[in-house]
Design an enzyme around this catalytic site. Structure first.
Site, short mmCIF file in Angstrom:
data_model
loop_
_atom_site.label_atom_id
_atom_site.label_comp_id
_atom_site.label_asym_id
_atom_site.label_seq_id
_atom_site.Cartn_x
_atom_site.Cartn_y
_atom_site.Cartn_z
N ASP A 2 -21.17 -31.78 76.50
CA ASP A 2 -21.25 -33.20 76.54
C ASP A 2 -21.32 -33.50 78.02
O ASP A 2 -21.36 -32.64 78.76
CB ASP A 2 -19.89 -33.88 75.89
CG ASP A 2 -18.74 -33.35 76.82
OD1 ASP A 2 -18.69 -32.90 77.78
OD2 ASP A 2 -17.52 -33.08 75.98
N ASP B 144 -9.54 -32.30 88.31
CA ASP B 144 -8.73 -31.10 88.49
C ASP B 144 -9.03 -29.85 89.26
O ASP B 144 -8.39 -29.54 90.12
CB ASP B 144 -8.63 -30.67 86.87
CG ASP B 144 -9.67 -30.61 86.11
OD1 ASP B 144 -10.84 -30.74 86.75
OD2 ASP B 144 -9.72 -29.94 85.23
N ASP C 256 -20.51 -36.52 80.99
CA ASP C 256 -19.24 -37.37 81.50
C ASP C 256 -20.03 -38.32 82.55
O ASP C 256 -20.62 -37.55 83.38
CB ASP C 256 -18.19 -36.56 81.76
CG ASP C 256 -17.56 -35.79 80.79
OD1 ASP C 256 -17.14 -36.30 79.72
OD2 ASP C 256 -17.30 -34.55 80.80
P1 ATP Z 1 -15.98 -29.30 78.73
O1 ATP Z 1 -16.27 -30.73 78.42
O2 ATP Z 1 -17.00 -28.36 78.89
O3 ATP Z 1 -14.77 -28.74 78.18
P2 ATP Z 1 -15.32 -30.54 81.15
O4 ATP Z 1 -14.85 -30.31 82.60
O5 ATP Z 1 -16.35 -31.75 80.99
O6 ATP Z 1 -15.46 -29.40 80.13
P3 ATP Z 1 -13.77 -32.98 80.15
O7 ATP Z 1 -12.42 -32.51 79.27
O8 ATP Z 1 -14.80 -33.32 79.43
O9 ATP Z 1 -14.00 -31.20 80.57
O10 ATP Z 1 -13.15 -33.71 81.27
C1 ATP Z 1 -14.51 -34.12 82.22
C2 ATP Z 1 -13.94 -34.20 83.63
O11 ATP Z 1 -12.63 -34.95 83.86
C3 ATP Z 1 -13.49 -32.87 84.19
O12 ATP Z 1 -14.62 -31.93 84.55
C4 ATP Z 1 -12.95 -33.07 85.23
O13 ATP Z 1 -13.56 -33.61 86.44
C5 ATP Z 1 -11.94 -34.31 84.83
N1 ATP Z 1 -10.85 -33.99 84.18
C6 ATP Z 1 -10.25 -33.89 82.79
N2 ATP Z 1 -9.27 -33.48 82.58
C7 ATP Z 1 -8.67 -33.71 83.58
C8 ATP Z 1 -7.19 -33.62 84.09
N3 ATP Z 1 -6.22 -33.49 83.16
N4 ATP Z 1 -6.89 -34.00 85.40
C9 ATP Z 1 -7.94 -34.26 86.24
N5 ATP Z 1 -9.16 -34.35 85.97
C10 ATP Z 1 -9.65 -34.17 84.64
MG MG Z 2 -16.82 -32.54 79.36
#
Ligand code: ATP
Ligand code: MG
Length: 455
Positions: free
Chosen positions: A79, A162, A81
């Site tokens: 996805d 994170d 963001d």
């Molecule tokens: P994927 O979607 O492939 O599982 P992702 O890194 O994009 O991985 P998401 O849950 O979509 O994970 O979150 C998007 C972004 O938001 C992360 O890459 C991170 O920068 C931030 N993020 C998500 N969760 C947290 C958290 N608990 N604390 C701080 N930042 C976060």
């Molecule tokens: Mg994501």
């Protein structure tokens, strides 16, 4: 993920990052378009449209998080963001097809057909001296953020994310990648590093500990020593997380194709126990076959995902709780309750307790009960029973579960094979197969009814 595109990128970059770099706020390392492999053609049209529109309205907007990370590693993100300096209300105003969601952390979902683009406003720090900030930020005694809606600059936003590898920003205005926290270097070093002081960041949101192990397993990266150190000590903080949020996190942990590696890391850092306390108790007591069935269940799930086959949370949760169900079932059986009602009681007790840490929605807990019940029924093959079972709604899942138990050495080998042959057999052959079923499975002689007393 392929490494060819990474290699090209890192060849160019490795010179730059040969020395450990200090990243002071406001000092982004800017990687120009010809020195990285993020290409607009690999970004969804919807995400590009959202960035463009926000830019047209005078806002900054970047692709961030997993989208940039996975593209830099040569993979296809699941996805996209977007981070922006527009407030949620301003984003909402720019897109008809959007809505604001979340309280603890407000974000905007912009929908394009089946695709949802998540737009977050740059987060700021939680400086206690500012009254404005206090209104939008709240913590519990343990340091957990229960509200995180303080807005800030892109630099501050990077520091609030994170992991360093999740804090890279791609701009479709100048096609550059902006790195404020050393994420590029960590991608190169294959390192999971939490941004800021690890203990404070885990206390703010204990789910970050799960994210550390999830990405370490998914990407096959090492965990930086500072990032790793507090994990075991702070793992119990996970019990403060809402059971509903935990359900989603467990799915991401164990159903993303690297379940077995993730499980090993969860165990190594004591993170499994707060999620599944009753199962952990069975494991600690060396309940026979408990470890084997969990490991085998995860291996099978990973294999199904690799083959693009359907996987359901019901199956994996049924596996994770089975050692507990089995133990309690035995206790209830020993108290004289018949097999199937005893199973229902055991399932009820186990699910009720589990809901306190991980909330399993009914649409999954109902099939879980059926999968468990089928384990009793699959050993009762006589008469019309076997034939009728083939029509059971969850026969296939129950049968797969039986095969798994066989693989884990929990039931005698052969039963699964028999059911496989029975499903494929012609009606005449089925009759012959049933005559070979061991006598122990024959239905008990019907209880004789006492003749009614004449009135
Ligand atoms: P994927 O979607 O492939 O599982 P992702 O890194 O994009 O991985 P998401 O849950 O979509 O994970 O979150 C998007 C972004 O938001 C992360 O890459 C991170 O920068 C931030 N993020 C998500 N969760 C947290 C958290 N608990 N604390 C701080 N930042 C976060
Ligand atoms: Mg994501």
């Amino acid at each position: 993920m392929t490494s060819s595109s990474v290699t090209g990128l890192w060849k160019k970059l490795s010179g730059k990052f040969s020395k450990p770099t200090q990243y002071a706020p406001n000092s982004a390392t800017i990687i120009p378009r010809d020195e990285h492999c993020v290409s607009r053609k690999n970004i969804s049209d919807a995400a590009i449209k959202v960035i463009r529109r926000l830019n047209e309205e005078g806002f900054d907007a970047y692709l961030v998080g997993g989208g940039v990370r996975d593209l830099l590693l040569g993979g296809q993100p699941k996805d996209f963001d977007i981070a922006t300096n527009a407030t949620p209300e301003q984003v909402r105003g720019a897109f008809r097809n959007s809505r604001i969601i979340g309280r603890r952390f407000r974000i905007v979902h912009v929908r394009f057909g089946n695709e949802i683009i998540e737009v977050t406003t740059f987060r700021g720090g939680h400086d206690a001296s500012s009254a404005q900030r206090n209104k939008h930020s709240a913590r519990t005694e343990s340091g957990m953020l229960t509200r995180d809606n303080v807005y800030g600059s892109v630099e501050e936003d990077a520091a609030r994310r994170d992991l360093s590898i999740n804090a890279l920003y791609y701009s479709s205005r100048d096609f550059c990648v902006y790195d404020y926290v050393g994420g590029m270097q960590d991608l190169e070093r294959k390192l999971i590093r939490i941004i800021g002081d690890p203990e404070t960041r885990y206390r703010e949101d204990p789910v970050r500990m799960l994210r550390v192990v999830r990405f370490a397993a998914k990407l096959n990266f090492d965990i930086e020593q500072r990032t790793e150190e507090p994990l075991k000590r702070l793992a119990p903080l996970l019990t403060d997380i809402s059971a509903a949020r935990m359900f989603d996190e467990v799915i991401k942990l164990l159903m993303s194709g690297q379940g077995i590696q993730t499980y090993a890391l969860l165990q190594r850092y004591g993170l499994f126990s707060p999620l599944f306390p009753a199962t952990q108790k069975m494991l600690n007591q060396h309940e026979p076959a408990a470890e084997a069935i969990i490991q085998q269940g995860l291996i099978n799930t990973d294999a199904r995902i690799a083959e693009d086959k359907h996987v359901t949370p019901a199956f994996i949760y049924a596996v994770l709780l089975w050692p507990v169900v089995k133990r309690i079932h035995k206790e209830i059986l020993d108290s004289g309750v018949p097999e199937i009602p005893a199973l229902h009681q055991a399932a009820e007790r186990v699910l009720h307790k589990q809901q306190q840490t991980v909330a399993i929605p009914k649409r999954f807990s109902l099939p879980m009960r059926d999968i468990w019940e089928l384990q009793c029924r699959l050993t009762r093959r006589t008469g019309k029973r076997a034939e009728l079972l083939l029509d059971h709604r969850y026969f296939r899942a129950g049968f797969d579960f039986l095969l798994l138990r066989e693989q884990a050495g929990e039931v005698e080998a052969g039963l699964g094979q028999w059911w496989l042959a029975f499903q494929e057999a012609h009606a005449d052959t089925r009759g012959a197969m049933l005559t070979q079923v061991p006598a122990g499975e024959k239905p008990r002689a019907p209880r004789r009814r006492r003749p009614r007393k004449p009135r």
